[in-house]
Design a protein around this motif. Structure first.
Motif, PDB file in Angstrom:
ATOM      1  N   ALA A  93       0.881  -1.274   0.065  1.00 28.31           N
ATOM      2  CA  ALA A  93       0.015  -0.117   0.046  1.00 28.31           C
ATOM      3  C   ALA A  93       0.672   1.258  -0.085  1.00 28.31           C
ATOM      4  CB  ALA A  93      -1.032  -0.006   1.245  1.00 28.31           C
ATOM      5  N   TRP A  94       2.013   1.113   0.689  1.00 32.94           N
ATOM      6  CA  TRP A  94       2.926   2.446   0.704  1.00 32.94           C
ATOM      7  C   TRP A  94       3.292   2.642  -0.793  1.00 32.94           C
ATOM      8  CZ3 TRP A  94       4.894   4.283   5.533  1.00 32.94           C
ATOM      9  CH2 TRP A  94       6.157   5.318   5.234  1.00 32.94           C
ATOM     10  N   LYS A  95       3.796   1.511  -1.488  1.00 30.09           N
ATOM     11  CA  LYS A  95       4.236   1.539  -2.907  1.00 30.09           C
ATOM     12  C   LYS A  95       3.039   2.461  -3.765  1.00 30.09           C
ATOM     13  CE  LYS A  95       8.150  -0.309  -2.051  1.00 30.09           C
ATOM     14  NZ  LYS A  95       9.194   0.496  -1.430  1.00 30.09           N
ATOM     15  N   VAL A  96       1.863   1.927  -3.465  1.00 29.99           N
ATOM     16  CA  VAL A  96       0.769   2.461  -4.490  1.00 29.99           C
ATOM     17  C   VAL A  96       0.448   3.844  -3.879  1.00 29.99           C
ATOM     18  CG1 VAL A  96      -1.731   2.053  -4.644  1.00 29.99           C
ATOM     19  CG2 VAL A  96      -0.388   0.172  -4.252  1.00 29.99           C
ATOM     20  N   ALA A  97       0.587   4.061  -2.796  1.00 27.43           N
ATOM     21  CA  ALA A  97       0.398   5.645  -2.266  1.00 27.43           C
ATOM     22  C   ALA A  97       1.538   6.236  -3.132  1.00 27.43           C
ATOM     23  CB  ALA A  97       0.495   5.758  -0.795  1.00 27.43           C
ATOM     24  N   GLU A  98       2.573   6.271  -3.268  1.00 23.22           N
ATOM     25  CA  GLU A  98       3.671   6.845  -3.600  1.00 23.22           C
ATOM     26  C   GLU A  98       3.290   6.846  -5.179  1.00 23.22           C
ATOM     27  OE1 GLU A  98       7.641   6.281  -0.940  1.00 23.22           O
ATOM     28  OE2 GLU A  98       7.262   4.693  -2.645  1.00 23.22           O
ATOM     29  N   ARG A  99       3.028   6.112  -5.855  1.00 24.57           N
ATOM     30  CA  ARG A  99       2.718   6.093  -7.320  1.00 24.57           C
ATOM     31  C   ARG A  99       1.525   6.707  -7.537  1.00 24.57           C
ATOM     32  NH1 ARG A  99       3.866   6.345 -11.074  1.00 24.57           N
ATOM     33  NH2 ARG A  99       3.273   4.707 -12.336  1.00 24.57           N
ATOM     34  N   ALA A 100       0.409   6.723  -6.715  1.00 19.81           N
ATOM     35  CA  ALA A 100      -0.812   7.371  -7.015  1.00 19.81           C
ATOM     36  C   ALA A 100      -0.470   8.736  -7.038  1.00 19.81           C
ATOM     37  CB  ALA A 100      -1.875   6.870  -6.029  1.00 19.81           C
ATOM     38  N   HIS A 101       0.416   9.345  -6.059  1.00 14.85           N
ATOM     39  CA  HIS A 101       0.726  10.785  -5.854  1.00 14.85           C
ATOM     40  C   HIS A 101       1.456  11.059  -7.208  1.00 14.85           C
ATOM     41  CE1 HIS A 101       2.112  14.118  -3.829  1.00 14.85           C
ATOM     42  NE2 HIS A 101       3.277  14.123  -3.900  1.00 14.85           N
ATOM     43  N   GLU A 102       2.359  10.413  -7.437  1.00 12.76           N
ATOM     44  CA  GLU A 102       3.124  10.480  -8.819  1.00 12.76           C
ATOM     45  C   GLU A 102       2.090  10.810  -9.854  1.00 12.76           C
ATOM     46  OE1 GLU A 102       7.189   8.084  -7.878  1.00 12.76           O
ATOM     47  OE2 GLU A 102       5.960   7.327  -9.668  1.00 12.76           O
ATOM     48  N   GLU A 103       1.095  10.096  -9.881  1.00 12.14           N
ATOM     49  CA  GLU A 103       0.098  10.028 -11.078  1.00 12.14           C
ATOM     50  C   GLU A 103      -1.040  11.215 -10.940  1.00 12.14           C
ATOM     51  OE1 GLU A 103       0.601   8.593 -13.893  1.00 12.14           O
ATOM     52  OE2 GLU A 103       2.110   7.416 -13.516  1.00 12.14           O
ATOM     53  N   GLY A 104      -0.854  11.994 -10.064  1.00  8.83           N
ATOM     54  CA  GLY A 104      -1.719  13.044  -9.823  1.00  8.83           C
ATOM     55  C   GLY A 104      -2.898  13.126  -8.919  1.00  8.83           C
ATOM     56  N   ALA A 105      -2.906  11.774  -8.026  1.00  3.56           N
ATOM     57  CA  ALA A 105      -4.119  11.406  -7.343  1.00  3.56           C
ATOM     58  C   ALA A 105      -3.897  12.301  -5.847  1.00  3.56           C
ATOM     59  CB  ALA A 105      -4.366  10.147  -6.944  1.00  3.56           C
ATOM     60  N   THR A 106      -5.233  12.736  -5.345  1.00  2.27           N
ATOM     61  CA  THR A 106      -5.213  12.969  -3.837  1.00  2.27           C
ATOM     62  C   THR A 106      -5.818  11.788  -2.793  1.00  2.27           C
ATOM     63  OG1 THR A 106      -7.229  14.262  -4.195  1.00  2.27           O
ATOM     64  CG2 THR A 106      -5.020  15.465  -4.243  1.00  2.27           C
ATOM     65  N   PHE A 107      -5.537  11.681  -1.842  1.00  2.94           N
ATOM     66  CA  PHE A 107      -6.126  10.566  -1.361  1.00  2.94           C
ATOM     67  C   PHE A 107      -5.728  10.485   0.229  1.00  2.94           C
ATOM     68  CE2 PHE A 107      -1.913   9.470  -3.094  1.00  2.94           C
ATOM     69  CZ  PHE A 107      -1.230   9.339  -2.009  1.00  2.94           C
ATOM     70  N   VAL A 108      -6.755   9.765   1.073  1.00  2.75           N
ATOM     71  CA  VAL A 108      -6.739   9.750   2.428  1.00  2.75           C
ATOM     72  C   VAL A 108      -6.017   8.358   2.553  1.00  2.75           C
ATOM     73  CG1 VAL A 108      -7.912   9.175   4.471  1.00  2.75           C
ATOM     74  CG2 VAL A 108      -8.455  11.152   3.053  1.00  2.75           C
ATOM     75  N   LEU A 109      -5.036   8.423   3.767  1.00  2.90           N
ATOM     76  CA  LEU A 109      -4.389   7.153   4.085  1.00  2.90           C
ATOM     77  C   LEU A 109      -4.909   6.963   5.223  1.00  2.90           C
ATOM     78  CD1 LEU A 109      -0.588   8.505   3.919  1.00  2.90           C
ATOM     79  CD2 LEU A 109      -1.646   6.703   2.292  1.00  2.90           C
ATOM     80  N   THR A 110      -5.185   5.407   5.546  1.00  4.37           N
ATOM     81  CA  THR A 110      -5.702   4.990   6.751  1.00  4.37           C
ATOM     82  C   THR A 110      -5.157   3.484   7.380  1.00  4.37           C
ATOM     83  OG1 THR A 110      -8.030   4.038   7.868  1.00  4.37           O
ATOM     84  CG2 THR A 110      -7.650   3.902   5.408  1.00  4.37           C
ATOM     85  N   ASN A 111      -5.203   3.156   8.575  1.00  8.67           N
ATOM     86  CA  ASN A 111      -4.876   2.041   8.990  1.00  8.67           C
ATOM     87  C   ASN A 111      -5.380   1.878  10.409  1.00  8.67           C
ATOM     88  OD1 ASN A 111      -3.189  -0.327   9.511  1.00  8.67           O
ATOM     89  ND2 ASN A 111      -1.568   0.429   8.236  1.00  8.67           N
ATOM     90  N   ALA A 112      -5.176   0.747  10.727  1.00  8.50           N
ATOM     91  CA  ALA A 112      -5.757   0.444  12.320  1.00  8.50           C
ATOM     92  C   ALA A 112      -5.055   1.576  13.434  1.00  8.50           C
ATOM     93  CB  ALA A 112      -5.540  -1.027  12.479  1.00  8.50           C
ATOM     94  N   PRO A 113      -5.773   1.838  14.222  1.00  7.14           N
ATOM     95  CA  PRO A 113      -5.280   2.729  15.347  1.00  7.14           C
ATOM     96  C   PRO A 113      -4.020   2.168  16.006  1.00  7.14           C
ATOM     97  CG  PRO A 113      -7.424   2.483  15.607  1.00  7.14           C
ATOM     98  CD  PRO A 113      -7.170   1.819  14.495  1.00  7.14           C
ATOM     99  N   ILE A 114      -3.800   0.933  16.057  1.00  2.52           N
ATOM    100  CA  ILE A 114      -2.617   0.356  16.482  1.00  2.52           C
ATOM    101  C   ILE A 114      -1.444   0.310  15.813  1.00  2.52           C
ATOM    102  CG2 ILE A 114      -3.087  -2.050  15.861  1.00  2.52           C
ATOM    103  CD1 ILE A 114      -1.919  -2.831  18.678  1.00  2.52           C
ATOM    104  N   ALA A 115      -1.725   0.314  14.519  1.00  5.74           N
ATOM    105  CA  ALA A 115      -0.555   0.587  13.553  1.00  5.74           C
ATOM    106  C   ALA A 115       0.199   1.965  13.548  1.00  5.74           C
ATOM    107  CB  ALA A 115      -1.005   0.300  12.130  1.00  5.74           C
TER     108      ALA A 115
END
Ligand SMILES: NC(=O)c1ccc[n+]([C@@H]2O[C@H](COP(=O)([O-])OP(=O)(O)OC[C@H]3O[C@@H](n4cnc5c(N)ncnc54)[C@H](O)[C@@H]3O)[C@@H](O)[C@H]2O)c1
Length: 270
Positions: A22-44
């Motif tokens: 998911a980290w790599k997907v977020a980096e690529r999505a950013h490079e491709e011009g997307a905006t997004f929210v990141l989420t994970n379990a509170p413990i993470a």
């Protein structure tokens, strides 16, 4: 880059550290011009690494336990506020087996562990889509992707109850994807990825041998997390609008190989 996601808005589940798919997907999505929210379990979140990714991609973080309908409802509502409208893409990149973590053999599963792992790894996908569907939170031609593994269909003895969870996850993609496509023109697919050295992946017993075996079986070699990010971006883009209800193998060809020369060589006397 190609501006494949220019103007698109998304939610990305499951970035834990820089090894996470998911980290790599977020980096690529950013490079491709997307905006997004990141989420994970509170413990993470306590591990704190997600802040680095958020800064790098100009994203906000909303903690959510993917098994909690309350957390997911809050996540979807807040994401639409932050992003200023409906969602175009969602990545479900979540997996966890308590039986694996506690070292229980498949033939000696502890069933409250089984239930918990099933809820986190499979039913959470249904819950995410339930909230998105009922809130009509997705734009038409939006794309929802979950990550899976081939052990859903063939035996990999050490994959334990995650095999069953992945089979259930893939079935949810088809069943919910039908209604999402019919009613809201949203596509739903799973990507079946090669073994990948991440926190979740490395939890599988004998992972090093497993990853080497897959690499030697695959004519193109194993797909990396970065390769998986590229493929996922294509599934979020407008170039794959009519692909839905599919389990898409992204594994260097592994899934269709009976045996490779390299693997045969280890059994052939010279
Ligand atoms: N690594 C591999 O070999 C491999 C191969 C095929 C598919 N996959 C799948 O890819 C996905 C991502 O895994 P990864 O390999 O990047 O490992 P990872 O450990 O980096 O990611 C798993 C994520 O699930 C999150 N998670 C666990 N419980 C949660 C909960 N209750 N609510 C919300 N999030 C929760 C974790 O915090 C973590 O971020 C998983 O579905 C995994 O099964 C991995």
């Amino acid at each position: 880059m190609y501006n494949l996601l220019k103007g698109k808005k998304g939610i990305i589940f499951g970035a834990l550290n820089e090894h996470s798919i998911a980290w790599k997907v977020a980096e690529r999505a950013h490079e491709e011009g997307a905006t997004f929210v990141l989420t994970n379990a509170p413990i993470a979140m306590r591990m704190g690494e997600l802040n680095t990714l958020a800064e790098k991609t100009g994203s906000q973080i909303i903690p959510a336990d993917a098994t909690s309908m309350e957390d997911l409802t809050n996540l979807v509502e807040k994401s639409m506020e932050i992003l200023g409208g409906k969602i175009d893409f969602v990545l479900h990149s979540i997996g966890m087996s308590v039986n694996v973590r506690k070292g229980r053999h498949y033939t000696d599963s502890k069933y409250d562990f089984t239930t918990k792992g099933w809820d986190v790894s499979a039913v959470s996908f249904h819950k995410v889509m339930n909230v998105l569907y009922n809130k009509k939170a997705m734009n038409e031609w939006g794309s929802i992707v979950a990550l899976t593994y081939m052990a859903s269909q063939r035996v990999f003895p050490d994959y334990n109850d995650m095999a069953d969870n992945k089979a259930y996850l893939e079935s949810i993609a088809r069943s919910f994807g039908y209604f999402f496509g019919r009613d809201q023109k949203v596509r739903v697919n799973t990507i079946s990825q090669s073994p990948t050295p991440t926190t979740a992946g490395s939890g599988v017993k004998g992972f090093d041998g497993f990853i080497k075996y897959a690499d030697e079986m695959s004519p193109l070699g194993n797909a990396t997390a970065a390769d998986c990010a590229d493929y996922t971006i294509s599934m979020f883009s407008d170039l794959t609008k009519k692909v839905t209800l599919q389990n898409l193998f992204h594994d260097g060809g592994f899934s269709n190989v009976g045996v490779s020369d390299k693997v045969m060589d280890t059994f052939t006397e010279s």
